[in-house]
Write a protein that holds these residues in place. Structure first.
Motif, PDB file in Angstrom:
ATOM      1  N   PRO A  76       0.787  -1.235   0.000  1.00 21.75           N
ATOM      2  CA  PRO A  76       0.000   0.000   0.000  1.00 21.75           C
ATOM      3  C   PRO A  76       0.820   1.287   0.000  1.00 21.75           C
ATOM      4  O   PRO A  76       0.254   2.366  -0.024  1.00 21.75           O
ATOM      5  N   LEU A  77       2.150   1.172   0.024  1.00 21.48           N
ATOM      6  CA  LEU A  77       2.997   2.352  -0.129  1.00 21.48           C
ATOM      7  C   LEU A  77       3.140   2.742  -1.601  1.00 21.48           C
ATOM      8  O   LEU A  77       3.649   3.821  -1.912  1.00 21.48           O
ATOM      9  N   MET A  78       2.687   1.862  -2.492  1.00 18.61           N
ATOM     10  CA  MET A  78       2.807   2.070  -3.936  1.00 18.61           C
ATOM     11  C   MET A  78       1.434   2.374  -4.537  1.00 18.61           C
ATOM     12  O   MET A  78       0.415   1.965  -3.986  1.00 18.61           O
ATOM     13  N   PRO A  79       1.407   3.063  -5.680  1.00 18.03           N
ATOM     14  CA  PRO A  79       0.116   3.301  -6.350  1.00 18.03           C
ATOM     15  C   PRO A  79      -0.479   1.974  -6.823  1.00 18.03           C
ATOM     16  O   PRO A  79       0.243   1.010  -7.087  1.00 18.03           O
ATOM     17  N   GLY A  80      -1.774   1.967  -6.937  1.00 17.16           N
ATOM     18  CA  GLY A  80      -2.472   0.790  -7.455  1.00 17.16           C
ATOM     19  C   GLY A  80      -3.224   1.151  -8.717  1.00 17.16           C
ATOM     20  O   GLY A  80      -3.091   2.243  -9.272  1.00 17.16           O
ATOM     21  N   LYS A  81      -4.034   0.191  -9.165  1.00 13.96           N
ATOM     22  CA  LYS A  81      -4.833   0.409 -10.365  1.00 13.96           C
ATOM     23  C   LYS A  81      -6.107  -0.410 -10.222  1.00 13.96           C
ATOM     24  O   LYS A  81      -6.058  -1.599  -9.906  1.00 13.96           O
ATOM     25  N   HIS A  82      -7.241   0.219 -10.471  1.00  8.04           N
ATOM     26  CA  HIS A  82      -8.520  -0.492 -10.389  1.00  8.04           C
ATOM     27  C   HIS A  82      -8.511  -1.619 -11.423  1.00  8.04           C
ATOM     28  O   HIS A  82      -8.170  -1.397 -12.582  1.00  8.04           O
ATOM     29  N   ILE A  83      -8.875  -2.820 -10.999  1.00 10.69           N
ATOM     30  CA  ILE A  83      -8.726  -3.977 -11.887  1.00 10.69           C
ATOM     31  C   ILE A  83      -9.749  -3.999 -13.015  1.00 10.69           C
ATOM     32  O   ILE A  83      -9.540  -4.688 -14.007  1.00 10.69           O
ATOM     33  N   THR A  85     -11.526  -0.756 -14.242  1.00  9.20           N
ATOM     34  CA  THR A  85     -11.428   0.492 -15.002  1.00  9.20           C
ATOM     35  C   THR A  85      -9.994   0.851 -15.366  1.00  9.20           C
ATOM     36  O   THR A  85      -9.779   1.698 -16.230  1.00  9.20           O
ATOM     37  N   GLU A  86      -9.032   0.244 -14.691  1.00 13.13           N
ATOM     38  CA  GLU A  86      -7.605   0.533 -14.847  1.00 13.13           C
ATOM     39  C   GLU A  86      -7.229   1.961 -14.457  1.00 13.13           C
ATOM     40  O   GLU A  86      -6.167   2.445 -14.793  1.00 13.13           O
ATOM     41  N   LYS A  87      -8.122   2.630 -13.717  1.00 13.31           N
ATOM     42  CA  LYS A  87      -7.825   3.965 -13.217  1.00 13.31           C
ATOM     43  C   LYS A  87      -6.762   3.856 -12.129  1.00 13.31           C
ATOM     44  O   LYS A  87      -6.834   3.002 -11.248  1.00 13.31           O
ATOM     45  N   GLU A  88      -5.752   4.740 -12.200  1.00 13.60           N
ATOM     46  CA  GLU A  88      -4.696   4.733 -11.189  1.00 13.60           C
ATOM     47  C   GLU A  88      -5.263   5.156  -9.839  1.00 13.60           C
ATOM     48  O   GLU A  88      -6.118   6.032  -9.748  1.00 13.60           O
ATOM     49  N   ILE A  89      -4.787   4.497  -8.793  1.00 14.54           N
ATOM     50  CA  ILE A  89      -5.201   4.775  -7.427  1.00 14.54           C
ATOM     51  C   ILE A  89      -3.945   5.161  -6.651  1.00 14.54           C
ATOM     52  O   ILE A  89      -2.953   4.438  -6.670  1.00 14.54           O
ATOM     53  N   GLN A  90      -4.000   6.288  -5.973  1.00 15.27           N
ATOM     54  CA  GLN A  90      -2.866   6.738  -5.181  1.00 15.27           C
ATOM     55  C   GLN A  90      -2.624   5.778  -4.016  1.00 15.27           C
ATOM     56  O   GLN A  90      -3.519   5.068  -3.595  1.00 15.27           O
ATOM     57  N   PRO A  91      -1.401   5.730  -3.490  1.00 14.62           N
ATOM     58  CA  PRO A  91      -1.088   4.807  -2.395  1.00 14.62           C
ATOM     59  C   PRO A  91      -2.077   4.937  -1.227  1.00 14.62           C
ATOM     60  O   PRO A  91      -2.544   6.026  -0.918  1.00 14.62           O
ATOM     61  N   MET A  92      -2.351   3.819  -0.600  1.00 12.00           N
ATOM     62  CA  MET A  92      -3.281   3.784   0.529  1.00 12.00           C
ATOM     63  C   MET A  92      -2.630   4.191   1.848  1.00 12.00           C
ATOM     64  O   MET A  92      -3.281   4.738   2.723  1.00 12.00           O
ATOM     65  N   ALA A  93      -1.364   3.879   1.999  1.00 16.66           N
ATOM     66  CA  ALA A  93      -0.688   4.142   3.271  1.00 16.66           C
ATOM     67  C   ALA A  93      -0.479   5.650   3.460  1.00 16.66           C
ATOM     68  O   ALA A  93       0.064   6.315   2.573  1.00 16.66           O
ATOM     69  N   PRO A  94      -0.900   6.192   4.585  1.00 13.55           N
ATOM     70  CA  PRO A  94      -0.694   7.625   4.835  1.00 13.55           C
ATOM     71  C   PRO A  94       0.769   8.069   4.743  1.00 13.55           C
ATOM     72  O   PRO A  94       1.037   9.206   4.375  1.00 13.55           O
ATOM     73  N   ALA A  95       1.716   7.173   5.013  1.00 15.30           N
ATOM     74  CA  ALA A  95       3.136   7.538   4.913  1.00 15.30           C
ATOM     75  C   ALA A  95       3.532   7.868   3.473  1.00 15.30           C
ATOM     76  O   ALA A  95       4.457   8.641   3.246  1.00 15.30           O
ATOM     77  N   ALA A  96       2.815   7.312   2.501  1.00 19.68           N
ATOM     78  CA  ALA A  96       3.119   7.558   1.095  1.00 19.68           C
ATOM     79  C   ALA A  96       2.140   8.532   0.453  1.00 19.68           C
ATOM     80  O   ALA A  96       2.379   9.010  -0.651  1.00 19.68           O
ATOM     81  N   ASN A  97       1.042   8.811   1.132  1.00 20.21           N
ATOM     82  CA  ASN A  97       0.013   9.685   0.586  1.00 20.21           C
ATOM     83  C   ASN A  97      -0.627  10.456   1.741  1.00 20.21           C
ATOM     84  O   ASN A  97      -1.522   9.946   2.412  1.00 20.21           O
TER      85      ASN A  97
END
Length: 140
Positions: A76-83, A85-97
């Protein structure tokens, strides 16, 4: 309607006072406190949140095709992608976002939507608190 001089002065004073009042930004710890209060109400045996249990929950499939990590990655420190829509998702961890877990409306919206996608139901306060504890443990 014309305002009197004293009314204008009072209005200016009120605007100045309100504009200098600092808005309280919500923090992840605020949500942990809310989830804790709710978990205590929901379950008499509630003893606290567990980051390890949160990590297991985040990475596990719960009877369906998706887990939290399906879109948010195993890290969760890295960006993700909706499986889908393939829309980029910003990192979930508050330390990275730093924007994560700063808005009650967003926290409620996304937990509700994502839990229904992953679990086919809303998450419990215990589950939310465990996941948030896990996300807060990253990057420190």
């Amino acid at each position: 309607m014309r305002l009197q001089t004293n009314q204008i002065s009072l209005l200016i004073l009120m605007i100045a006072a309100l504009s200098s009042y600092p808005l309280k930004a919500e923090q992840a710890q605020d949500f942990l406190s809310q989830f804790s209060a709710q978990a205590k109400t929901d379950t008499a045996s509630f003893t606290g949140f567990d980051a390890g249990r949160g990590e297991q929950f985040f990475k596990a499939r719960h009877g369906g095709d998706w887990s939290c990590s399906s879109c948010h990655t195993d890290n969760p420190l890295m960006p993700g992608k909706h499986i889908v829509t393939e829309k980029e998702i910003q990192p979930m961890a508050p330390a990275a976002n730093a924007e994560r877990f700063t808005s009650g409306a967003k926290v409620d919206k996304w937990f509700k939507r994502n839990c229904k996608d992953v679990l086919s139901r809303e998450c419990t306060a215990q589950e939310k608190g465990d996941v948030l504890s896990y996300l807060l443990s990253l990057g420190h």
